[in-house]
Design a protein around this motif. Sequence first.
Motif, PDB file in Angstrom:
ATOM      1  N   TRP A 225       0.825  -1.219   0.000  1.00 57.78           N
ATOM      2  CA  TRP A 225       0.000   0.000   0.000  1.00 57.78           C
ATOM      3  C   TRP A 225       0.853   1.260   0.000  1.00 57.78           C
ATOM      4  O   TRP A 225       0.384   2.335  -0.381  1.00 57.78           O
ATOM      5  CB  TRP A 225      -0.962  -0.015   1.184  1.00 57.78           C
ATOM      6  CG  TRP A 225      -0.365   0.252   2.535  1.00 57.78           C
ATOM      7  CD1 TRP A 225       0.337  -0.615   3.309  1.00 57.78           C
ATOM      8  CD2 TRP A 225      -0.448   1.469   3.284  1.00 57.78           C
ATOM      9  NE1 TRP A 225       0.714  -0.030   4.495  1.00 57.78           N
ATOM     10  CE2 TRP A 225       0.229   1.260   4.499  1.00 57.78           C
ATOM     11  CE3 TRP A 225      -1.038   2.710   3.045  1.00 57.78           C
ATOM     12  CZ2 TRP A 225       0.350   2.248   5.464  1.00 57.78           C
ATOM     13  CZ3 TRP A 225      -0.907   3.691   4.020  1.00 57.78           C
ATOM     14  CH2 TRP A 225      -0.232   3.465   5.211  1.00 57.78           C
ATOM     15  N   ARG A 250      -2.214  -0.977  -5.988  1.00 54.49           N
ATOM     16  CA  ARG A 250      -1.570  -0.777  -4.686  1.00 54.49           C
ATOM     17  C   ARG A 250      -2.612  -1.052  -3.613  1.00 54.49           C
ATOM     18  O   ARG A 250      -3.732  -0.538  -3.678  1.00 54.49           O
ATOM     19  CB  ARG A 250      -1.039   0.654  -4.580  1.00 54.49           C
ATOM     20  CG  ARG A 250       0.260   0.845  -5.364  1.00 54.49           C
ATOM     21  CD  ARG A 250       0.641   2.300  -5.487  1.00 54.49           C
ATOM     22  NE  ARG A 250      -0.149   2.987  -6.513  1.00 54.49           N
ATOM     23  CZ  ARG A 250      -0.071   4.280  -6.764  1.00 54.49           C
ATOM     24  NH1 ARG A 250       0.746   5.035  -6.048  1.00 54.49           N
ATOM     25  NH2 ARG A 250      -0.801   4.836  -7.710  1.00 54.49           N
ATOM     26  N   SER A 251      -2.262  -1.884  -2.650  1.00 53.80           N
ATOM     27  CA  SER A 251      -3.230  -2.317  -1.645  1.00 53.80           C
ATOM     28  C   SER A 251      -3.838  -1.130  -0.916  1.00 53.80           C
ATOM     29  O   SER A 251      -3.212  -0.066  -0.793  1.00 53.80           O
ATOM     30  CB  SER A 251      -2.555  -3.228  -0.615  1.00 53.80           C
ATOM     31  OG  SER A 251      -2.063  -4.392  -1.224  1.00 53.80           O
ATOM     32  N   ASN A 252      -5.033  -1.325  -0.413  1.00 53.02           N
ATOM     33  CA  ASN A 252      -5.632  -0.319   0.450  1.00 53.02           C
ATOM     34  C   ASN A 252      -4.945  -0.322   1.810  1.00 53.02           C
ATOM     35  O   ASN A 252      -4.310  -1.309   2.192  1.00 53.02           O
ATOM     36  CB  ASN A 252      -7.123  -0.593   0.612  1.00 53.02           C
ATOM     37  CG  ASN A 252      -7.902  -0.278  -0.654  1.00 53.02           C
ATOM     38  OD1 ASN A 252      -7.550   0.646  -1.385  1.00 53.02           O
ATOM     39  ND2 ASN A 252      -8.931  -1.051  -0.919  1.00 53.02           N
ATOM     40  N   HIS A 318      -7.109   2.987  -2.547  1.00 48.85           N
ATOM     41  CA  HIS A 318      -6.021   3.096  -3.512  1.00 48.85           C
ATOM     42  C   HIS A 318      -6.379   2.630  -4.919  1.00 48.85           C
ATOM     43  O   HIS A 318      -5.490   2.335  -5.716  1.00 48.85           O
ATOM     44  CB  HIS A 318      -4.787   2.345  -2.994  1.00 48.85           C
ATOM     45  CG  HIS A 318      -4.101   3.063  -1.882  1.00 48.85           C
ATOM     46  ND1 HIS A 318      -2.946   2.596  -1.281  1.00 48.85           N
ATOM     47  CD2 HIS A 318      -4.396   4.218  -1.240  1.00 48.85           C
ATOM     48  CE1 HIS A 318      -2.580   3.435  -0.325  1.00 48.85           C
ATOM     49  NE2 HIS A 318      -3.446   4.429  -0.283  1.00 48.85           N
TER      50      HIS A 318
END
Length: 434
Positions: A225, A250-252, A318
Amino acid sequence: MMKKFFVWLLACCLLLQPVIVRGAEDSSRQFEIDHASGTLMAYLGEETSVQVPDEIEGVPVERLGKGVFTEKPHLQELTLPEGLLSIMEGAIADCPELKKVHLPSSLLAISGFNFESCPKLQELTIPANVGANGDEAFYFSPSLGYQDQQGDLYLPDKLKTIGAKAFYNNTGVWSVFFPANLEKIGDQAFAEDDIRYLAFAGADLPKLGKQVFKGQAFTDVDIAWTASRAQEAAAEKVFAKFAPACTVWRSNPPEEVAEYPEDDDALTRVTDGGWEMYKGEKADLTVWTSGDADEEIYALGDGLFKGNQHIRSFYPHHANWFTTIGAEAFKDSSLEYVELFDSITTIGPEAFANCKKLTSLDLPDSLTDIGAKAFAGCTGLKDLHIRSDASLLPADAFQDCSALETLTLDKGQIPAGTFDGLDLKQVLLGAGVS
């Protein structure tokens, strides 16, 4: 005299034999151990469930030797003892009925060709301290689904190397979660599986071998993230070779950083992609990527957190469709930190006005519109980094930000009067800033 000689000879022969210890609970369990190294050399029983003792003849079991549990047609469940440090090459393989393996937390390494051709293996958790999986470690274990039995494979945080064909043809694995410390994934390590989702805890990908995901059609890949847009683009380029239809995200923000709002119509309302109302009391917040009607959430509505004295930090999701922070969205609130993700294009007028506890800001390069007095009255603001074109700034964007000390400007022309009257201690200008 001759009788004594034979007795002596028999005693010597017995001393030269390997130590065979029968399990105390079941006399049919038989083990051979090397006293010098603590390596379990053989299991001579045929039970369906085997629990290896932590000591045999007073010798701690520290290693599982080659072939100990290979070609055991009846073995269904295996429990290995605490204190075991390594599983040597080919120690556990070709067990057609093996379903469960319990590995100890002390385990540090799994060499190659273990769990190969164990087609019914379903339950196995790789301990946190394991640093390497050898070649073909889990080759053709198609039922393998770790921890939650939903096809999720969670690899331990200390894992650095995954050998060639380590998880080849594991069609029971649907999702794989890779640790941040991972350095290398060997050739065809996940080939011919049925993977649909990959998650990398690191921002940069490990070194990938040839055809590492051969035969896969996964659609989503997450990286850390905290990754930058450039790191996301680099990952997209890599995975385009393996699964052209996949999307890299992109990870949260993780749960320990920010929470989703209460899913309660009396406290939270999302309309047409905009988060319009919040009456909850959570301090550290993020937002869903989509609403109840599956509409993409792209904006914080005007005045959403205005005057809110519970909020401490905010992190947008994201997905790259989050673009807008509305007018007065955080005005007069207790906000201390905001992540301005680099998909954001618009910050409305007075969006952060009078956020007196806000101490730092990083304005992304994605910004195209900044409203009047967007950050005016942020009297606690000390550190400001503007990555977007400085010419976008209204002259009153930082009015009365009296504590501002450090200013970094990457590009563009600073509008006249924008920072007049501020006692800046450090100004860092990118090439071409005027």
